[in-house]
Scaffold this motif. Structure first.
Motif, mmCIF file in Angstrom:
data_model
loop_
_atom_site.group_PDB
_atom_site.id
_atom_site.type_symbol
_atom_site.label_atom_id
_atom_site.label_comp_id
_atom_site.label_asym_id
_atom_site.label_seq_id
_atom_site.Cartn_x
_atom_site.Cartn_y
_atom_site.Cartn_z
ATOM 1 N N LEU A 258 84.116 32.910 52.324
ATOM 2 C CA LEU A 258 83.134 32.719 53.394
ATOM 3 C C LEU A 258 83.382 31.399 54.136
ATOM 4 O O LEU A 258 83.221 31.326 55.352
ATOM 5 C CB LEU A 258 81.726 32.734 52.803
ATOM 6 C CG LEU A 258 81.241 34.086 52.257
ATOM 7 C CD1 LEU A 258 79.860 33.943 51.634
ATOM 8 C CD2 LEU A 258 81.202 35.132 53.364
ATOM 9 N N LYS A 259 83.788 30.377 53.394
ATOM 10 C CA LYS A 259 84.070 29.093 54.034
ATOM 11 C C LYS A 259 85.274 29.184 54.981
ATOM 12 O O LYS A 259 85.258 28.630 56.079
ATOM 13 C CB LYS A 259 84.342 28.025 52.963
ATOM 14 C CG LYS A 259 84.511 26.629 53.514
ATOM 15 C CD LYS A 259 84.692 25.617 52.414
ATOM 16 C CE LYS A 259 84.848 24.211 52.987
ATOM 17 N NZ LYS A 259 85.039 23.192 51.915
ATOM 18 N N LYS B 77 81.644 34.341 42.206
ATOM 19 C CA LYS B 77 80.825 33.624 43.195
ATOM 20 C C LYS B 77 81.608 32.491 43.843
ATOM 21 O O LYS B 77 81.474 32.235 45.045
ATOM 22 C CB LYS B 77 79.551 33.105 42.527
ATOM 23 C CG LYS B 77 78.553 34.195 42.175
ATOM 24 C CD LYS B 77 77.207 33.640 41.731
ATOM 25 C CE LYS B 77 77.275 33.046 40.354
ATOM 26 N NZ LYS B 77 75.927 32.658 39.853
ATOM 27 N N GLY B 78 82.439 31.810 43.045
ATOM 28 C CA GLY B 78 83.273 30.749 43.609
ATOM 29 C C GLY B 78 84.278 31.290 44.603
ATOM 30 O O GLY B 78 84.496 30.693 45.673
ATOM 31 N N LYS C 140 80.619 33.284 37.570
ATOM 32 C CA LYS C 140 80.835 32.066 38.351
ATOM 33 C C LYS C 140 82.145 32.131 39.125
ATOM 34 O O LYS C 140 82.229 31.619 40.253
ATOM 35 C CB LYS C 140 80.830 30.848 37.428
ATOM 36 C CG LYS C 140 79.473 30.541 36.800
ATOM 37 C CD LYS C 140 79.547 29.308 35.919
ATOM 38 C CE LYS C 140 78.196 28.999 35.294
ATOM 39 N NZ LYS C 140 78.246 27.812 34.411
ATOM 40 N N THR D 109 84.166 31.015 58.148
ATOM 41 C CA THR D 109 83.226 30.296 59.004
ATOM 42 C C THR D 109 83.820 29.046 59.619
ATOM 43 O O THR D 109 83.286 28.524 60.598
ATOM 44 C CB THR D 109 81.960 29.906 58.215
ATOM 45 O OG1 THR D 109 82.345 29.180 57.031
ATOM 46 C CG2 THR D 109 81.187 31.160 57.791
ATOM 47 N N ASP D 110 84.911 28.537 59.038
ATOM 48 C CA ASP D 110 85.546 27.338 59.590
ATOM 49 C C ASP D 110 86.270 27.654 60.907
ATOM 50 O O ASP D 110 86.817 28.733 61.079
ATOM 51 C CB ASP D 110 86.548 26.771 58.586
ATOM 52 C CG ASP D 110 85.840 26.091 57.430
ATOM 53 O OD1 ASP D 110 84.622 25.836 57.561
ATOM 54 O OD2 ASP D 110 86.489 25.855 56.391
ATOM 55 N N SER E 198 79.194 40.135 40.404
ATOM 56 C CA SER E 198 79.199 38.978 41.298
ATOM 57 C C SER E 198 78.075 38.003 40.982
ATOM 58 O O SER E 198 78.268 36.777 40.989
ATOM 59 C CB SER E 198 79.105 39.431 42.756
ATOM 60 O OG SER E 198 77.911 40.159 42.984
ATOM 61 N N LEU F 69 83.946 34.016 46.343
ATOM 62 C CA LEU F 69 83.204 34.458 47.524
ATOM 63 C C LEU F 69 82.881 33.278 48.428
ATOM 64 O O LEU F 69 83.004 33.375 49.663
ATOM 65 C CB LEU F 69 81.910 35.161 47.095
ATOM 66 C CG LEU F 69 81.021 35.697 48.216
ATOM 67 C CD1 LEU F 69 81.775 36.692 49.080
ATOM 68 C CD2 LEU F 69 79.770 36.343 47.633
ATOM 69 N N ARG F 70 82.497 32.152 47.842
ATOM 70 C CA ARG F 70 82.211 30.958 48.657
ATOM 71 C C ARG F 70 83.464 30.480 49.389
ATOM 72 O O ARG F 70 83.393 30.064 50.550
ATOM 73 C CB ARG F 70 81.655 29.842 47.760
ATOM 74 C CG ARG F 70 80.182 30.036 47.395
ATOM 75 C CD ARG F 70 79.596 28.759 46.803
ATOM 76 N NE ARG F 70 80.187 28.469 45.497
ATOM 77 C CZ ARG F 70 79.667 28.861 44.338
ATOM 78 N NH1 ARG F 70 78.544 29.565 44.336
ATOM 79 N NH2 ARG F 70 80.244 28.539 43.193
ATOM 80 N N LYS F 71 84.629 30.544 48.719
ATOM 81 C CA LYS F 71 85.877 30.129 49.350
ATOM 82 C C LYS F 71 86.197 31.004 50.555
ATOM 83 O O LYS F 71 86.569 30.507 51.623
ATOM 84 C CB LYS F 71 87.026 30.211 48.342
ATOM 85 C CG LYS F 71 86.996 29.170 47.244
ATOM 86 C CD LYS F 71 88.176 29.375 46.305
ATOM 87 C CE LYS F 71 88.110 28.449 45.111
ATOM 88 N NZ LYS F 71 89.231 28.695 44.157
ATOM 89 N N ASP G 121 92.187 35.652 46.059
ATOM 90 C CA ASP G 121 91.969 34.446 45.260
ATOM 91 C C ASP G 121 92.841 34.494 44.009
ATOM 92 O O ASP G 121 92.655 35.344 43.134
ATOM 93 C CB ASP G 121 90.495 34.331 44.862
ATOM 94 C CG ASP G 121 90.149 32.935 44.365
ATOM 95 O OD1 ASP G 121 90.952 32.360 43.601
ATOM 96 O OD2 ASP G 121 89.083 32.410 44.728
#
Length: 310
Positions: free
Chosen positions: A305-306, A298-299, A295, A309-310, A291, A301-303, A52
């Protein structure tokens, strides 16, 4: 039996596990789970910072070094503990013991210096924002990070040299769960007063020096934050320091207890608990602290994981 520097021992036996419940399989699973949590949690931080671009800043560069240190400290100790939990004698050779002392003190000695550098980074970001890019440019960050590793292993060389000069007169039972300098002092039959004095002076220098620098940095940070008029600005400034302050208290507090507690007056159970806190709990909690309270992490990590999963 082989003689190493007149120690009259070729291996040591750990007694620390005798103070733990007599359930080796349960302890093996618990320590294995802790080790996997440490490795995966800190690897997560390393991967997030790597992939990132939003985390390509000095603060996260130094956080990567902290994650590497946490993995290294636990790897020096936990695999041997796991082997010994499944081995009835709980032994380690003399040379392996000195190697464990060298790497354990080396990696753990890097952490106070790294904490001080991370405090300076926060000072530069909050108190000198206009000069931040100059004060913490890429070259400076690399030099500071390299200095922390040199700092820690210079400390380790001195401790290991002191440990190699100890004589044990056939006594090879270490009242601990891994090889470290204080437990070796306890079983040595030679005069250890000089070793103990040198150990306390070095550990105070290595730990107290960075700690005082951290305190000074945060006094300056606090003074600057209190001059910020908006509550939102003050809250944002404090939030960027909160995780670091928690980790400093956790790591330096555990390190001080591990290397500066009195040689007498502590039970085997207390020694085992303090050492477990130092080598297991702190490295396992550091990724969670950064973590859960951050923020940006965490942001990121969400990116990730997305994308997966896509």
């Amino acid at each position: 039996m082989a003689v190493e520097n007149d120690t009259q021992v070729s291996e040591f036996i750990f007694l620390g596990f005798s103070s733990l419940p007599n359930h080796p399989i349960f302890l093996f699973v618990a320590f294995l789970a802790a080790y996997l949590a440490i490795v995966m949690g800190n690897l997560m931080i390393l991967i997030l910072v790597l992939v990132d671009s939003c985390l390509h800043s000095p603060m996260y560069f130094f956080l990567c070094h902290l994650s590497c240190l946490d993995i290294c400290v636990s790897t020096v100790v936990l695999p041997m503990m796991l082997i010994n939990l499944l081995h009835p004698q709980n032994t380690i050779s003399y040379k392996e013991c000195l190697a464990q002392v060298f790497f354990l003190i080396g990696f753990s000695g890097c952490e106070p210096a790294l904490m001080a550098i991370m405090a300076y980074d926060r000072y530069a970001a909050i108190c000198r924002p206009l000069h931040y890019s100059l004060l913490m440019n890429k070259r400076v960050c690399i030099q500071l990070a390299s200095a922390t590793w040199i700092w820690g292993f210079l400390d380790s060389v001195v401790y290991t040299a002191l440990a190699s000069q100890l004589s044990f007169c056939g006594v090879n039972q270490i009242p601990h769960i891994f090889c470290d300098f204080p437990p070796l002092l306890k079983i040595a039959c030679s005069d250890t007063r000089v070793n103990e004095l040198t150990s306390h002076i070095i550990s105070l220098f290595v730990g107290l020096g960075p700690f005082l620098f951290i305190i000074l940095s945060y006094v300056c940070i606090l003074a600057s934050v209190l001059r910020i008029r908006s509550k939102g600005g003050r809250r944002k400034a404090f939030s960027t320091c909160a995780s670091h302050v928690i980790v400093v208290i956790l790591c330096l507090g555990n390190g001080f207890l591990n290397y500066n507690r009195p040689s007498a007056g502590y039970s085997l159970e207390i020694d085992t608990l303090v050492s477990a806190m130092f080598c297991i709990v702190a490295p396992m909690l550091n990724p969670l602290i950064y973590s859960l309270r951050n923020k940006e992490v965490k942001g990121a990590l969400r990116k990730v994981l997305k994308k997966w999963t896509d």
